[in-house]
Structure formats: C-alpha cells, structure tokens
Design a protein around this motif. Structure first.
Motif, mmCIF file in Angstrom:
data_model
loop_
_atom_site.group_PDB
_atom_site.id
_atom_site.type_symbol
_atom_site.label_atom_id
_atom_site.label_comp_id
_atom_site.label_asym_id
_atom_site.label_seq_id
_atom_site.Cartn_x
_atom_site.Cartn_y
_atom_site.Cartn_z
ATOM 1 N N ASP A 31 -33.501 9.041 35.173
ATOM 2 C CA ASP A 31 -33.923 8.046 36.167
ATOM 3 C C ASP A 31 -35.428 8.121 36.418
ATOM 4 O OD1 ASP A 31 -31.231 7.176 36.635
ATOM 5 O OD2 ASP A 31 -30.941 9.003 37.809
ATOM 6 N N VAL A 32 -35.952 9.331 36.493
ATOM 7 C CA VAL A 32 -37.389 9.517 36.724
ATOM 8 C C VAL A 32 -38.182 9.021 35.507
ATOM 9 C CG1 VAL A 32 -39.212 11.213 37.151
ATOM 10 C CG2 VAL A 32 -37.030 11.391 38.361
ATOM 11 N N LEU A 33 -37.721 9.352 34.310
ATOM 12 C CA LEU A 33 -38.413 8.895 33.098
ATOM 13 C C LEU A 33 -38.372 7.384 32.968
ATOM 14 C CD1 LEU A 33 -37.323 11.598 30.511
ATOM 15 C CD2 LEU A 33 -39.615 11.251 31.456
ATOM 16 N N THR A 34 -37.247 6.766 33.328
ATOM 17 C CA THR A 34 -37.151 5.306 33.268
ATOM 18 C C THR A 34 -38.202 4.664 34.159
ATOM 19 O OG1 THR A 34 -34.801 5.391 32.737
ATOM 20 C CG2 THR A 34 -35.621 3.334 33.638
ATOM 21 N N CYS A 35 -38.360 5.191 35.367
ATOM 22 C CA CYS A 35 -39.390 4.665 36.275
ATOM 23 C C CYS A 35 -40.785 4.891 35.710
ATOM 24 C CB CYS A 35 -39.273 5.316 37.655
ATOM 25 S SG CYS A 35 -37.885 4.728 38.630
ATOM 26 N N LEU A 36 -41.027 6.062 35.150
ATOM 27 C CA LEU A 36 -42.330 6.361 34.566
ATOM 28 C C LEU A 36 -42.645 5.396 33.430
ATOM 29 C CD1 LEU A 36 -44.893 8.061 34.008
ATOM 30 C CD2 LEU A 36 -43.433 9.604 32.680
ATOM 31 N N PHE A 37 -41.718 5.206 32.506
ATOM 32 C CA PHE A 37 -41.984 4.331 31.362
ATOM 33 C C PHE A 37 -42.148 2.872 31.794
ATOM 34 C CE2 PHE A 37 -39.809 7.712 28.705
ATOM 35 C CZ PHE A 37 -41.009 8.209 28.241
ATOM 36 N N ALA A 38 -41.365 2.433 32.780
ATOM 37 C CA ALA A 38 -41.515 1.064 33.281
ATOM 38 C C ALA A 38 -42.897 0.874 33.902
ATOM 39 C CB ALA A 38 -40.412 0.746 34.288
ATOM 40 N N GLU A 39 -43.358 1.881 34.649
ATOM 41 C CA GLU A 39 -44.690 1.768 35.256
ATOM 42 C C GLU A 39 -45.780 1.758 34.197
ATOM 43 O OE1 GLU A 39 -47.856 4.095 38.030
ATOM 44 O OE2 GLU A 39 -45.757 4.622 38.273
ATOM 45 N N LEU A 40 -45.675 2.647 33.209
ATOM 46 C CA LEU A 40 -46.676 2.678 32.140
ATOM 47 C C LEU A 40 -46.697 1.364 31.379
ATOM 48 C CD1 LEU A 40 -46.156 6.303 30.755
ATOM 49 C CD2 LEU A 40 -48.011 5.480 32.218
ATOM 50 N N ASP A 41 -45.525 0.779 31.162
ATOM 51 C CA ASP A 41 -45.435 -0.508 30.475
ATOM 52 C C ASP A 41 -46.107 -1.601 31.302
ATOM 53 O OD1 ASP A 41 -44.579 -2.097 28.290
ATOM 54 O OD2 ASP A 41 -42.875 -2.800 29.455
ATOM 55 N N ASP A 42 -45.800 -1.639 32.608
ATOM 56 C CA ASP A 42 -46.417 -2.640 33.491
ATOM 57 C C ASP A 42 -47.927 -2.474 33.572
ATOM 58 O OD1 ASP A 42 -43.969 -3.770 34.055
ATOM 59 O OD2 ASP A 42 -43.736 -2.760 35.994
ATOM 60 N N ALA A 43 -48.399 -1.231 33.478
ATOM 61 C CA ALA A 43 -49.836 -0.961 33.566
ATOM 62 C C ALA A 43 -50.558 -1.250 32.246
ATOM 63 C CB ALA A 43 -50.072 0.484 33.981
ATOM 64 N N GLY A 44 -49.814 -1.570 31.202
ATOM 65 C CA GLY A 44 -50.426 -1.890 29.923
ATOM 66 C C GLY A 44 -50.797 -0.694 29.085
ATOM 67 N N ALA A 45 -50.157 0.444 29.325
ATOM 68 C CA ALA A 45 -50.461 1.631 28.526
ATOM 69 C C ALA A 45 -50.095 1.381 27.069
ATOM 70 C CB ALA A 45 -49.688 2.834 29.054
ATOM 71 N N CYS A 46 -50.998 1.718 26.173
ATOM 72 C CA CYS A 46 -50.699 1.548 24.749
ATOM 73 C C CYS A 46 -50.091 2.813 24.169
ATOM 74 C CB CYS A 46 -51.937 1.124 23.976
ATOM 75 S SG CYS A 46 -53.286 2.299 24.021
ATOM 76 N N THR A 47 -50.291 3.936 24.833
ATOM 77 C CA THR A 47 -49.666 5.188 24.416
ATOM 78 C C THR A 47 -49.642 6.139 25.606
ATOM 79 O OG1 THR A 47 -49.679 6.919 22.711
ATOM 80 C CG2 THR A 47 -51.791 6.301 23.616
ATOM 81 N N ALA A 48 -48.722 7.089 25.538
ATOM 82 C CA ALA A 48 -48.641 8.118 26.571
ATOM 83 C C ALA A 48 -48.422 9.455 25.882
ATOM 84 C CB ALA A 48 -47.498 7.832 27.537
ATOM 85 N N THR A 49 -49.109 10.464 26.370
ATOM 86 C CA THR A 49 -48.958 11.803 25.812
ATOM 87 C C THR A 49 -48.671 12.777 26.940
ATOM 88 O OG1 THR A 49 -51.305 12.354 26.013
ATOM 89 C CG2 THR A 49 -50.607 11.297 23.961
ATOM 90 N N GLY A 50 -48.120 13.905 26.584
ATOM 91 C CA GLY A 50 -47.870 14.931 27.579
ATOM 92 C C GLY A 50 -47.003 16.023 27.007
ATOM 93 N N MET A 51 -46.869 17.090 27.779
ATOM 94 C CA MET A 51 -46.016 18.199 27.376
ATOM 95 C C MET A 51 -44.575 17.850 27.714
ATOM 96 S SD MET A 51 -48.351 21.309 28.856
ATOM 97 C CE MET A 51 -47.011 22.463 28.799
ATOM 98 N N ALA A 52 -43.668 18.059 26.781
ATOM 99 C CA ALA A 52 -42.254 17.770 27.018
ATOM 100 C C ALA A 52 -41.534 19.053 27.402
ATOM 101 C CB ALA A 52 -41.622 17.149 25.782
ATOM 102 N N GLN A 53 -41.078 19.101 28.633
ATOM 103 C CA GLN A 53 -40.278 20.228 29.078
ATOM 104 C C GLN A 53 -38.958 20.203 28.318
ATOM 105 O OE1 GLN A 53 -43.125 21.549 31.172
ATOM 106 N NE2 GLN A 53 -41.220 22.585 31.561
#
Length: 195
Positions: free
Chosen positions: A116-138
């Motif tokens: 649920d948290v990841l879905t919100c994160l990806f929806a926000e990044l998509d709305d913000a126009g992010a072309c890529t996202a990086t980070g450490m995967a727990q």
C-alpha cells in the motif's frame, strides 16, 4: 537532453497506450509531513527490526540538514500514508532533482502494508513526472516491488559486515535489518563530491 526526449516520449506513449500510469492506491492516500514527523513515525515503524537506526533527533536532524544542502539531490519530499480512517500505514522520504530523477531514501511501513505504501509512492512519483526512481531496496520490500509493473532491479553494491556478536550476524541472515538511505554513502560527498 536524453532525459528531456524520454519525458516527451513518455507523454506521447501514455496517450496511445492505456495502463502505463501507476496504479491508484485503494483506500490509502499520502500527504506531506515535516521531516521531524517522519522521524517519529519511522522510529515506531522500524522497532520490529533487530538492527535499525536509533533515529536520534540530533543525528537525524544533522543528516537532513546536510541532505538539504546538497544541490544535486533537488527538492525533498516527505509524506505519510494513511487509510480513510487516518490510520498510518507508513511513510516515505525522497528527493527529486531538476531532471525528474527521484532518489528514495526511506520507505517505512506497518508490517503488512508495504504494498500500500509503495503504491502511493509510485503514484506520486508518476504524478510528479519522475522519469526514474532509485533507492535501496529493503529485503521486506522485494516481494511488493516485484508485483509492481515496470520496476526493474540493478545491483549496485552490498554490505560487508564483520561482527563478533552472534545476534547481529543472525539478524542479518534473517533479513531482520532496516538500513535506510540516510545511512548510506550514495548521496554524500563520497559519491557526489559534496561537502
């Protein structure tokens, strides 16, 4: 220039191919919070890990201050994810640079709410126009991440731990560890020539 072309191409393809937008969250929404609120939420949500940051207020404040002064990272976004009854499911913290590259530093969540948290994160990044996202995967995010369409993994490194404490080695073997982005070197001077 390539990222600008990619953004233009992305907009065109989204008009032609349906289903490319990030899935909307079902029953969850995110809203902005300040970094101190994030620290308090993260401290509570990472208590279940055998190895985790202490979320010391002064140390965390210093890390936030240093990250905010790094112009390469861009603007910091800190958000909490809650359901319709305002029950907190998690929170995340990321930076978005002028090229629309998001660097996700932290994703914390209730034990069964990672998706649920990841879905919100990806929806926000998509709305913000992010072309890529990086980070450490727990480790506990790998399964929910694998169910996200168009998410790929690229191995960049690992941790080497030497400890005489058996409980530390045991926790690492069980993936009972939370190591977020502020505690890595991916954003500081060692990686970005930043002071």
């Amino acid at each position: 220039m390539a990222k600008l072309a990619a953004r233009a191409g992305d907009k065109l393809v989204r008009r032609v191919v349906s289903g490319l937008a990030a899935r909307p969250s079902n029953g969850f929404r995110s809203q902005p919070i300040d970094p101190e609120e994030f620290r308090i939420i993260a401290e509570r949500l990472t208590e279940r890990y055998a190895i985790r940051p202490t979320w010391d207020k002064e140390e965390y404040g210093w890390l936030v201050e240093k990250a905010l002064s790094n112009p390469v990272l861009g603007e910091m976004h800190v958000r909490v994810v809650a359901d319709d009854w305002d029950t907190v499911a998690g929170a995340y913290l990321y930076f978005m640079d002028r090229h629309r590259v998001a660097r996700v530093f932290h994703v914390v969540h209730e034990k069964d709410r990672a998706a649920d948290v990841l879905t919100c994160l990806f929806a926000e990044l998509d709305d913000a126009g992010a072309c890529t996202a990086t980070g450490m995967a727990q480790a506990d995010l790998l399964i929910p991440l694998s169910s996200e369409p168009r998410v790929s993994y690229r191995f960049r490194g690992g941790f080497c731990v030497l400890s005489k404490h058996a409980h530390v080695i045991d926790a690492l073997r069980r993936n009972d560890v939370y190591l977020g982005g502020f505690y890595s070197e991916a954003w500081n001077r060692l990686a970005m020539d930043f002071l």
